[in-house]
Design a protein around this motif. Structure first.
Motif, PDB file in Angstrom:
ATOM      1  N   THR A 335       0.823  -1.190   0.000  1.00  0.00           N
ATOM      2  CA  THR A 335       0.000   0.000   0.000  1.00  0.00           C
ATOM      3  C   THR A 335       0.853   1.234   0.000  1.00  0.00           C
ATOM      4  O   THR A 335       1.826   1.341   0.714  1.00  0.00           O
ATOM      5  CB  THR A 335      -0.893   0.015   1.250  1.00  0.00           C
ATOM      6  OG1 THR A 335      -0.062  -0.213   2.380  1.00  0.00           O
ATOM      7  CG2 THR A 335      -1.939  -1.050   1.168  1.00  0.00           C
ATOM      8  N   SER A 336       0.486   2.207  -0.818  1.00  0.00           N
ATOM      9  CA  SER A 336       1.206   3.470  -0.850  1.00  0.00           C
ATOM     10  C   SER A 336       0.372   4.512  -0.158  1.00  0.00           C
ATOM     11  O   SER A 336      -0.649   4.236   0.416  1.00  0.00           O
ATOM     12  CB  SER A 336       1.465   3.874  -2.301  1.00  0.00           C
ATOM     13  OG  SER A 336       0.252   4.199  -2.920  1.00  0.00           O
ATOM     14  N   GLY A 337       0.822   5.740  -0.247  1.00  0.00           N
ATOM     15  CA  GLY A 337       0.113   6.794   0.439  1.00  0.00           C
ATOM     16  C   GLY A 337      -0.999   7.377  -0.377  1.00  0.00           C
ATOM     17  O   GLY A 337      -1.210   8.571  -0.374  1.00  0.00           O
ATOM     18  N   SER A 370       0.495   9.816  -3.973  1.00  0.00           N
ATOM     19  CA  SER A 370       1.310   8.914  -3.179  1.00  0.00           C
ATOM     20  C   SER A 370       2.491   9.624  -2.558  1.00  0.00           C
ATOM     21  O   SER A 370       2.959  10.637  -3.039  1.00  0.00           O
ATOM     22  CB  SER A 370       1.813   7.766  -4.057  1.00  0.00           C
ATOM     23  OG  SER A 370       2.574   8.277  -5.117  1.00  0.00           O
ATOM     24  N   GLN A 458      -6.055   4.523  -4.316  1.00  0.00           N
ATOM     25  CA  GLN A 458      -4.596   4.378  -4.318  1.00  0.00           C
ATOM     26  C   GLN A 458      -4.086   3.889  -5.658  1.00  0.00           C
ATOM     27  O   GLN A 458      -4.749   3.131  -6.362  1.00  0.00           O
ATOM     28  CB  GLN A 458      -4.163   3.379  -3.260  1.00  0.00           C
ATOM     29  CG  GLN A 458      -3.765   4.014  -1.949  1.00  0.00           C
ATOM     30  CD  GLN A 458      -3.225   2.975  -1.001  1.00  0.00           C
ATOM     31  OE1 GLN A 458      -3.671   1.837  -0.998  1.00  0.00           O
ATOM     32  NE2 GLN A 458      -2.274   3.355  -0.186  1.00  0.00           N
ATOM     33  N   LEU A 460      -0.535   1.949  -6.778  1.00  0.00           N
ATOM     34  CA  LEU A 460       0.729   1.341  -6.390  1.00  0.00           C
ATOM     35  C   LEU A 460       1.585   1.132  -7.627  1.00  0.00           C
ATOM     36  O   LEU A 460       1.072   0.757  -8.688  1.00  0.00           O
ATOM     37  CB  LEU A 460       0.499  -0.016  -5.726  1.00  0.00           C
ATOM     38  CG  LEU A 460      -0.360  -0.050  -4.467  1.00  0.00           C
ATOM     39  CD1 LEU A 460      -0.407  -1.469  -3.920  1.00  0.00           C
ATOM     40  CD2 LEU A 460       0.181   0.899  -3.426  1.00  0.00           C
ATOM     41  N   ARG A 498       0.843   5.223   6.091  1.00  0.00           N
ATOM     42  CA  ARG A 498       1.299   6.160   5.060  1.00  0.00           C
ATOM     43  C   ARG A 498       2.777   6.469   5.262  1.00  0.00           C
ATOM     44  O   ARG A 498       3.202   6.822   6.365  1.00  0.00           O
ATOM     45  CB  ARG A 498       0.475   7.463   5.124  1.00  0.00           C
ATOM     46  CG  ARG A 498      -1.041   7.236   5.055  1.00  0.00           C
ATOM     47  CD  ARG A 498      -1.427   6.564   3.756  1.00  0.00           C
ATOM     48  NE  ARG A 498      -2.823   6.168   3.742  1.00  0.00           N
ATOM     49  CZ  ARG A 498      -3.817   6.953   3.346  1.00  0.00           C
ATOM     50  NH1 ARG A 498      -3.573   8.186   2.967  1.00  0.00           N
ATOM     51  NH2 ARG A 498      -5.051   6.503   3.355  1.00  0.00           N
ATOM     52  N   TYR A 499       3.556   6.303   4.206  1.00  0.00           N
ATOM     53  CA  TYR A 499       4.981   6.587   4.245  1.00  0.00           C
ATOM     54  C   TYR A 499       5.295   7.768   3.338  1.00  0.00           C
ATOM     55  O   TYR A 499       4.555   8.062   2.394  1.00  0.00           O
ATOM     56  CB  TYR A 499       5.802   5.386   3.759  1.00  0.00           C
ATOM     57  CG  TYR A 499       5.750   4.178   4.660  1.00  0.00           C
ATOM     58  CD1 TYR A 499       5.261   4.265   5.960  1.00  0.00           C
ATOM     59  CD2 TYR A 499       6.199   2.939   4.217  1.00  0.00           C
ATOM     60  CE1 TYR A 499       5.219   3.159   6.783  1.00  0.00           C
ATOM     61  CE2 TYR A 499       6.157   1.822   5.036  1.00  0.00           C
ATOM     62  CZ  TYR A 499       5.659   1.940   6.316  1.00  0.00           C
ATOM     63  OH  TYR A 499       5.610   0.837   7.123  1.00  0.00           O
ATOM     64  N   SER A 534       9.092  -2.380   4.458  1.00  0.00           N
ATOM     65  CA  SER A 534       8.714  -1.371   3.480  1.00  0.00           C
ATOM     66  C   SER A 534       9.203  -1.781   2.106  1.00  0.00           C
ATOM     67  O   SER A 534      10.299  -2.305   1.966  1.00  0.00           O
ATOM     68  CB  SER A 534       9.354  -0.009   3.832  1.00  0.00           C
ATOM     69  OG  SER A 534       9.121   0.328   5.179  1.00  0.00           O
ATOM     70  N   GLN A 582       8.572   5.710  -4.606  1.00  0.00           N
ATOM     71  CA  GLN A 582       7.373   5.527  -3.804  1.00  0.00           C
ATOM     72  C   GLN A 582       7.639   4.473  -2.738  1.00  0.00           C
ATOM     73  O   GLN A 582       8.288   3.458  -3.015  1.00  0.00           O
ATOM     74  CB  GLN A 582       6.230   5.074  -4.728  1.00  0.00           C
ATOM     75  CG  GLN A 582       4.864   4.974  -4.075  1.00  0.00           C
ATOM     76  CD  GLN A 582       3.835   4.379  -5.012  1.00  0.00           C
ATOM     77  OE1 GLN A 582       4.062   3.313  -5.575  1.00  0.00           O
ATOM     78  NE2 GLN A 582       2.714   5.066  -5.187  1.00  0.00           N
ATOM     79  N   TYR A 584       5.897   2.191   0.657  1.00  0.00           N
ATOM     80  CA  TYR A 584       4.629   1.732   1.227  1.00  0.00           C
ATOM     81  C   TYR A 584       4.886   0.522   2.100  1.00  0.00           C
ATOM     82  O   TYR A 584       5.920  -0.154   1.982  1.00  0.00           O
ATOM     83  CB  TYR A 584       3.639   1.356   0.112  1.00  0.00           C
ATOM     84  CG  TYR A 584       4.312   0.879  -1.143  1.00  0.00           C
ATOM     85  CD1 TYR A 584       4.885  -0.388  -1.219  1.00  0.00           C
ATOM     86  CD2 TYR A 584       4.411   1.713  -2.253  1.00  0.00           C
ATOM     87  CE1 TYR A 584       5.526  -0.813  -2.365  1.00  0.00           C
ATOM     88  CE2 TYR A 584       5.052   1.300  -3.405  1.00  0.00           C
ATOM     89  CZ  TYR A 584       5.608   0.034  -3.451  1.00  0.00           C
ATOM     90  OH  TYR A 584       6.244  -0.393  -4.590  1.00  0.00           O
TER      91      TYR A 584
END
Length: 586
Positions: A335-337, A370, A458, A460, A498-499, A534, A582, A584
């Motif tokens: 999952t990304s932001g 993201s 989202q 990715l 969220r990163y 991550s 990116q 996640y």
């Protein structure tokens, strides 16, 4: 199943009493149960879509005290259920986490037990694929290998696994889609497990290589055995669990260990391998600081081919113990932001950096917002290799928004693409099939990657290599086909963490490598407790914003106070104008 079979299975299911839930993940529920006062037993409830009945059937034929003993299997309308004996004791992860590194002698004994279990699986055509600290129980009678959740049967003639799975730091390179897994993949994992036991650190983490190289604590023969077992190329490793077991027994006898070409060739094993020496040193060893400085390569003594060579540098201090789907993680971005604002960085070719808080500074497609960073190209790339048309196929709410590819060296195709969730629910385990086609539309090579979870709105990004075989030069197009069903169903409860990425820089070195570095920080904590690390995806873009190629590395999970630093190293990257990065949960 007919109604009578369903009623019988439901009656059997209800006869068990649940004493405790051990794990609850999208891939199934693991419970401690009893039956009319007997037990306890471990009951695993697996969704039918991902259950491997053939593996569990063969496990019942295995005859090793180091493996789970199957007591019963039955099938409910939407669930496959396995009941096994319960083995009391801490996991190896818990043992090392509480007591520190094991002495070399004790570590070799545990590894021998794991080799026995793996060898029995291999004799029945099963590859475990997730031999990791969380899946080894250290009981009073020795070590036991558990959790065959992602085990599979060996498929003769296949070039890749259908889905990339495993635990970061212990999964073999071929589990990232490079090749088909087999017994040598488990040998690699046992070698990493041995390295983990004697250092107390996850292989690939910041101080692991430096700790493993500490000659005062770890005998040269042990290091050599780890290096041989963990060679990047499967043909350079011990070829069977039995071969590795023989090397470990030689270590315990104080004999030489034969090494692969280029490996370390020590003399007799150090005295510190004896159990008496371990007792004398145990107090000092448990409090000894880890030597500063870390080796950067995540691999063994045999260097990978240039397009597969990657370096991961991790400085996050916390390795999350909760493992994805009972101590394993999908080796694909999760999952990304999406929908979150995150920091972004851009650098000029001079290497200066400027940070800001506008996530839109990183161009993206499909409406993705993201947490990513962007760097302008450092001018390291050569003329762009062969590329061509990309065919994008969406499936319902799972949309492939953009993609790009190029033919790298060694008949390997590098691909990168974005997957967008246009729905209102988080989708678990959607997959993308990547198929290389010739001018007539004939499939030349294919692979499939599974994303663990994509939240609503989202996008990715993922990148990988596809083995094009000898016909790679005739590839005219690559098809990217989404599968909304994938390995699981849609759910709405998961909230991804969220990163953000920062200080993204790109440079080239004298060997022609393209190197991208930066840091990953935690913006907000979600409910994705199964994440244990991550994923960091670099997407190389042309001046017009189109995708040229990409790469993915896996690092530890950042915390609010401890960022994770990453480094991605690639060879033969096509000419490009910028790189998006990116990060996640994984």
């Amino acid at each position: 199943m007919d109604d009578e079979q369903v009623l019988h299975a439901m009656g059997l299911d209800d006869s068990y009493r649940v004493e405790r839930v051990l794990a609850d993940h999208p891939s199934g529920v693991t419970e401690l149960v009893t039956l009319d006062g007997a037990g306890p037993f471990v009951r695993r409830r697996i969704p039918l879509k991902i259950a491997r009945r053939d593996v569990w059937a063969r496990l019942g034929s295995c005859d090793s005290p180091r493996l789970p003993r199957v007591q019963a299997t039955y099938e409910l309308p939407d669930t496959f259920v396995v009941v096994c004996d319960y083995v009391p004791g801490p996991t190896l992860e818990q043992l090392v986490g509480s007591s520190g590194p094991l002495g070399p002698h004790r570590a070799c004994e545990v590894a021998l037990d794991v080799c026995e279990a793996a060898g029995e699986l291999h004799a029945h055509g099963i590859v475990h694929r997730d031999i990791s600290p969380g899946n080894v129980i250290v009981a009073a009678d020795g070590a036991h290998l558990i959790d065959l959740g992602i085990a599979r049967l060996v498929v003769e003639g296949a070039s890749h696994d259908t889905t990339a799975l495993g635990t970061w730091g212990f999964a073999s390179p071929e589990q990232y889609g490079f090749a088909q897994t087999d017994a040598r993949s488990d040998v690699y994992s046992i070698g990493r497990l041995l390295g983990y036991m004697v250092t107390g650190l996850t292989p690939g983490s910041d101080d692991y290589e430096a700790a493993l190289a500490d000659g005062e604590r770890i005998p040269a023969n042990v290091r050599a055995a780890v290096s041989h077992a963990c060679a990047f190329e499967p043909s350079a490793r011990y070829q069977t669990a039995g071969e590795l077991s023989g090397a470990l027994r030689a270590l315990l006898r104080g004999e030489d260990v034969a090494q692969a070409a280029g490996g370390e060739r020590p003399g007799r094993v150090d005295a510190s391998l004896s159990p008496e020496a371990e007792v004398a040193e145990s107090d000092a060893a448990s409090g000894a600081p880890v030597p500063p400085g870390a080796g950067e390569r995540d691999g063994g003594s045999v260097a990978p081919s240039p397009h597969r060579r990657r370096i991961v540098v991790v400085v996050a201090a916390v390795v999350v113990a909760a493992a994805a789907v009972t101590a394993y993680a999908v080796l694909s971005p999760r999952t990304s932001g999406g929908g979150a604002s995150g920091s972004a960085s851009s650098v000029s070719s001079s290497g200066t950096s400027a940070s800001g808080s506008d996530a839109s500074a990183s161009p993206s497609a499909g409406g993705a917002d993201s947490a990513s960073g962007t760097a302008t190209s450092a001018g390291s790339s050569s003329t762009r290799p062969t590329t061509g048309k990309s065919i994008l196929k969406s499936d319902g709410d799972v949309q492939v928004t953009e993609a790009g590819w190029y033919l790298a060296d060694g008949n390997v195709v590098n691909v990168a693409y974005g997957v967008h969730n246009a729905g209102s629910k988080t989708i678990l385990y959607p997959s993308v099939s990547v198929t290389c086609l010739d001018a007539d539309g004939k499939a030349i090579a294919t692979t499939q990657t599974a994303l663990m979870a994509v939240a609503p709105g989202q996008t990715l990004y993922f990148a990988t290599f596809v083995d094009g075989t000898d016909e790679a030069g005739s590839i005219a197009s690559v098809e990217f086909a989404a599968d909304a069903q994938g390995m699981g169903a849609s759910v709405s409860s998961l909230v991804p963490s969220r990163y953000a990425t920062a200080d993204v820089r790109e440079r080239s070195d004298s060997s022609g490598a393209t190197i991208v570095t930066g840091t990953v920080t935690l913006d907000s904590q979600g409910t994705d407790e199964a994440a244990q690390g991550s994923a960091v995806c670099a997407v190389y873009r042309a001046a017009d914003g189109s995708i040229v190629g990409g790469d993915v590395v896996f690092v530890d999970m950042p915390t609010a106070s401890d960022p994770a630093r990453f480094q991605i190293e690639d060879y033969g990257v096509p000419a490009h104008a910028s790189v998006d990065v990116q990060a996640y949960p994984w």
